[in-house]
Design a protein around this motif. Sequence first.
Motif, PDB file in Angstrom:
ATOM      1  N   LYS A  58      12.977  -4.196  -8.432  1.00  0.00           N
ATOM      2  CA  LYS A  58      12.837  -3.295  -7.554  1.00  0.00           C
ATOM      3  C   LYS A  58      11.312  -3.628  -6.165  1.00  0.00           C
ATOM      4  O   LYS A  58      11.513  -4.691  -6.556  1.00  0.00           O
ATOM      5  CB  LYS A  58      12.523  -1.618  -8.002  1.00  0.00           C
ATOM      6  N   ILE A  59      11.844  -3.075  -5.751  1.00  0.00           N
ATOM      7  CA  ILE A  59      10.936  -3.694  -3.712  1.00  0.00           C
ATOM      8  C   ILE A  59      10.522  -2.842  -3.377  1.00  0.00           C
ATOM      9  O   ILE A  59      10.883  -1.650  -3.269  1.00  0.00           O
ATOM     10  CB  ILE A  59      11.685  -4.739  -2.714  1.00  0.00           C
ATOM     11  N   LYS A  60       9.671  -3.241  -3.011  1.00  0.00           N
ATOM     12  CA  LYS A  60       8.412  -1.603  -2.635  1.00  0.00           C
ATOM     13  C   LYS A  60       7.696  -2.266  -0.606  1.00  0.00           C
ATOM     14  O   LYS A  60       7.531  -2.892  -0.945  1.00  0.00           O
ATOM     15  CB  LYS A  60       7.089  -1.582  -3.613  1.00  0.00           C
ATOM     16  N   LEU A  61       7.481  -1.377  -0.396  1.00  0.00           N
ATOM     17  CA  LEU A  61       7.368  -1.507   0.556  1.00  0.00           C
ATOM     18  C   LEU A  61       6.155   0.037   1.077  1.00  0.00           C
ATOM     19  O   LEU A  61       6.422   0.400   0.882  1.00  0.00           O
ATOM     20  CB  LEU A  61       7.877  -1.567   2.510  1.00  0.00           C
ATOM     21  N   THR A  62       4.403  -0.836   0.896  1.00  0.00           N
ATOM     22  CA  THR A  62       3.897  -0.112   1.254  1.00  0.00           C
ATOM     23  C   THR A  62       2.391  -0.309   2.292  1.00  0.00           C
ATOM     24  O   THR A  62       2.636  -0.634   2.796  1.00  0.00           O
ATOM     25  CB  THR A  62       2.855   0.240   0.270  1.00  0.00           C
ATOM     26  N   LYS A  63       2.846   1.310   3.324  1.00  0.00           N
ATOM     27  CA  LYS A  63       1.967   0.992   4.449  1.00  0.00           C
ATOM     28  C   LYS A  63       0.816   1.808   3.898  1.00  0.00           C
ATOM     29  O   LYS A  63       1.241   3.386   4.002  1.00  0.00           O
ATOM     30  CB  LYS A  63       2.888   1.169   5.568  1.00  0.00           C
ATOM     31  N   SER A  64       0.003   1.611   4.628  1.00  0.00           N
ATOM     32  CA  SER A  64      -1.984   3.152   4.400  1.00  0.00           C
ATOM     33  C   SER A  64      -1.258   2.503   6.251  1.00  0.00           C
ATOM     34  O   SER A  64      -1.166   2.210   6.726  1.00  0.00           O
ATOM     35  CB  SER A  64      -2.860   1.698   4.063  1.00  0.00           C
ATOM     36  N   ALA A  65      -2.500   3.980   6.237  1.00  0.00           N
ATOM     37  CA  ALA A  65      -3.257   4.528   7.117  1.00  0.00           C
ATOM     38  C   ALA A  65      -4.006   3.797   8.545  1.00  0.00           C
ATOM     39  O   ALA A  65      -3.772   3.308   9.255  1.00  0.00           O
ATOM     40  CB  ALA A  65      -3.591   5.397   7.455  1.00  0.00           C
ATOM     41  N   GLU A  70       1.993  -3.982   2.852  1.00  0.00           N
ATOM     42  CA  GLU A  70       1.988  -4.761   1.928  1.00  0.00           C
ATOM     43  C   GLU A  70       3.834  -4.560   1.343  1.00  0.00           C
ATOM     44  O   GLU A  70       4.107  -3.274   1.022  1.00  0.00           O
ATOM     45  CB  GLU A  70       1.096  -4.509   1.096  1.00  0.00           C
ATOM     46  N   MET A  71       4.507  -5.875   0.802  1.00  0.00           N
ATOM     47  CA  MET A  71       5.247  -5.814  -0.202  1.00  0.00           C
ATOM     48  C   MET A  71       5.657  -6.509  -1.014  1.00  0.00           C
ATOM     49  O   MET A  71       4.623  -7.391  -1.195  1.00  0.00           O
ATOM     50  CB  MET A  71       5.964  -6.349   1.215  1.00  0.00           C
ATOM     51  N   THR A  72       5.690  -5.876  -2.106  1.00  0.00           N
ATOM     52  CA  THR A  72       5.891  -6.628  -3.491  1.00  0.00           C
ATOM     53  C   THR A  72       7.716  -6.823  -4.312  1.00  0.00           C
ATOM     54  O   THR A  72       8.065  -6.235  -3.907  1.00  0.00           O
ATOM     55  CB  THR A  72       4.915  -5.884  -4.350  1.00  0.00           C
ATOM     56  N   ALA A  73       7.892  -7.332  -4.956  1.00  0.00           N
ATOM     57  CA  ALA A  73       8.763  -6.953  -5.376  1.00  0.00           C
ATOM     58  C   ALA A  73       8.631  -7.309  -6.967  1.00  0.00           C
ATOM     59  O   ALA A  73       8.446  -8.162  -7.376  1.00  0.00           O
ATOM     60  CB  ALA A  73       9.879  -8.856  -5.517  1.00  0.00           C
ATOM     61  N   LYS A  74       9.252  -6.884  -8.170  1.00  0.00           N
ATOM     62  CA  LYS A  74       8.867  -6.623  -9.440  1.00  0.00           C
ATOM     63  C   LYS A  74      10.534  -7.203 -10.793  1.00  0.00           C
ATOM     64  O   LYS A  74      11.424  -7.133 -10.250  1.00  0.00           O
ATOM     65  CB  LYS A  74       9.014  -5.019  -9.931  1.00  0.00           C
ATOM     66  N   TYR A  75      10.425  -8.619 -10.121  1.00  0.00           N
ATOM     67  CA  TYR A  75      10.535  -9.667 -10.796  1.00  0.00           C
ATOM     68  C   TYR A  75       9.920 -10.376 -11.585  1.00  0.00           C
ATOM     69  O   TYR A  75       9.748 -10.856 -13.291  1.00  0.00           O
ATOM     70  CB  TYR A  75      12.086 -10.204 -10.698  1.00  0.00           C
ATOM     71  N   ARG A  76       8.574 -10.628 -11.005  1.00  0.00           N
ATOM     72  CA  ARG A  76       7.439 -11.266 -11.506  1.00  0.00           C
ATOM     73  C   ARG A  76       6.624 -10.993 -11.105  1.00  0.00           C
ATOM     74  O   ARG A  76       6.019 -11.702 -10.477  1.00  0.00           O
ATOM     75  CB  ARG A  76       7.608 -12.377 -11.995  1.00  0.00           C
ATOM     76  N   LYS A 128       1.448   9.964   0.203  1.00  0.00           N
ATOM     77  CA  LYS A 128       0.530  10.578  -0.285  1.00  0.00           C
ATOM     78  C   LYS A 128      -0.883   9.996   0.979  1.00  0.00           C
ATOM     79  O   LYS A 128      -0.946   8.752   0.636  1.00  0.00           O
ATOM     80  CB  LYS A 128       0.496  10.075  -1.714  1.00  0.00           C
ATOM     81  N   ASP A 129      -1.385  10.532   0.873  1.00  0.00           N
ATOM     82  CA  ASP A 129      -3.174  10.188   1.534  1.00  0.00           C
ATOM     83  C   ASP A 129      -2.482   9.650   2.441  1.00  0.00           C
ATOM     84  O   ASP A 129      -1.780  10.507   3.499  1.00  0.00           O
ATOM     85  CB  ASP A 129      -3.958   9.832  -0.033  1.00  0.00           C
ATOM     86  N   ASP A 130      -3.307   8.672   2.728  1.00  0.00           N
ATOM     87  CA  ASP A 130      -2.873   7.691   3.669  1.00  0.00           C
ATOM     88  C   ASP A 130      -1.466   6.563   3.370  1.00  0.00           C
ATOM     89  O   ASP A 130      -1.771   5.190   4.788  1.00  0.00           O
ATOM     90  CB  ASP A 130      -4.067   7.103   3.982  1.00  0.00           C
ATOM     91  N   LYS A 131      -1.237   6.658   2.843  1.00  0.00           N
ATOM     92  CA  LYS A 131       0.010   5.566   2.899  1.00  0.00           C
ATOM     93  C   LYS A 131       1.208   5.773   1.566  1.00  0.00           C
ATOM     94  O   LYS A 131       1.780   7.475   1.605  1.00  0.00           O
ATOM     95  CB  LYS A 131      -0.283   4.938   0.944  1.00  0.00           C
ATOM     96  N   GLU A 132       2.520   5.005   2.482  1.00  0.00           N
ATOM     97  CA  GLU A 132       3.803   5.455   2.378  1.00  0.00           C
ATOM     98  C   GLU A 132       4.649   4.679   2.116  1.00  0.00           C
ATOM     99  O   GLU A 132       4.325   3.759   2.035  1.00  0.00           O
ATOM    100  CB  GLU A 132       4.160   6.386   3.891  1.00  0.00           C
ATOM    101  N   LYS A 133       4.731   4.591   0.954  1.00  0.00           N
ATOM    102  CA  LYS A 133       5.577   3.766   0.337  1.00  0.00           C
ATOM    103  C   LYS A 133       7.278   4.147   0.034  1.00  0.00           C
ATOM    104  O   LYS A 133       7.657   5.421  -0.256  1.00  0.00           O
ATOM    105  CB  LYS A 133       5.192   4.022  -1.243  1.00  0.00           C
ATOM    106  N   ILE A 134       8.128   3.434   0.442  1.00  0.00           N
ATOM    107  CA  ILE A 134       9.416   2.811  -0.345  1.00  0.00           C
ATOM    108  C   ILE A 134      10.147   2.287  -1.246  1.00  0.00           C
ATOM    109  O   ILE A 134       9.185   0.669  -1.123  1.00  0.00           O
ATOM    110  CB  ILE A 134      10.496   2.723   0.593  1.00  0.00           C
ATOM    111  N   THR A 135      10.816   2.446  -2.688  1.00  0.00           N
ATOM    112  CA  THR A 135      10.973   1.550  -3.084  1.00  0.00           C
ATOM    113  C   THR A 135      12.541   1.254  -3.630  1.00  0.00           C
ATOM    114  O   THR A 135      12.921   2.541  -3.175  1.00  0.00           O
ATOM    115  CB  THR A 135       9.981   1.976  -4.507  1.00  0.00           C
ATOM    116  N   LEU A 136      12.864   0.315  -3.210  1.00  0.00           N
ATOM    117  CA  LEU A 136      14.669  -0.150  -3.229  1.00  0.00           C
ATOM    118  C   LEU A 136      14.634  -0.127  -4.624  1.00  0.00           C
ATOM    119  O   LEU A 136      14.147  -1.221  -5.048  1.00  0.00           O
ATOM    120  CB  LEU A 136      15.392  -1.414  -2.582  1.00  0.00           C
ATOM    121  N   LYS A 137      15.354   0.062  -5.470  1.00  0.00           N
ATOM    122  CA  LYS A 137      15.306   0.067  -7.371  1.00  0.00           C
ATOM    123  C   LYS A 137      17.035  -0.332  -7.475  1.00  0.00           C
ATOM    124  O   LYS A 137      17.501  -0.111  -7.182  1.00  0.00           O
ATOM    125  CB  LYS A 137      14.708   1.910  -7.838  1.00  0.00           C
TER     126      LYS A 137
END
Length: 142
Positions: A58-65, A70-76, A128-137
């Motif tokens: 999965k790839i996550k894009l997280t944007k804080s208020a 931050e962008m991360t990929a889960k494979y390592r 949630k709160d001050d963050k918005e996240k998109i996850t591409l699984k």
Amino acid sequence: MKDTGSFHKKMQEHIDCYAQTDYLTELGRIREESDIEQAALNWLALSVLHGLDRNVEKIKLTKSADGSVEMTAKYREAKLPAPPAQLADKIIEIMRNITHIETDKGELPLSLGVRDSNVDLKIKMKKKDDKEKITLKFPETR
């Protein structure tokens, strides 16, 4: 007159356009794009291609208020080149348009054509709160 075709179709066209490129290099160049909508579609297409190419879970894009992104990929758990805050906003807007997830939390499948085949992603959106996240699984087997 500006083309108002569907973002889903445009994203698939971008996937086709970038299919033969170095995805991480192109992700790093997105900051140079002056058209924010074009840059957001590029980011989405390149993220999908990178995920498929590198067997990403999965790839996550997280944007804080505060504007940090931050962008991360889960494979390592590797950090990927994160887009600037304004671009992250457009990416979130386009993904909400494509998926029709309008609530603070939602999850839907998204089928995309990639060259001569297709891929079914699971898209999760959470605010949630001050963050918005998109996850591409990505699917387990490709």
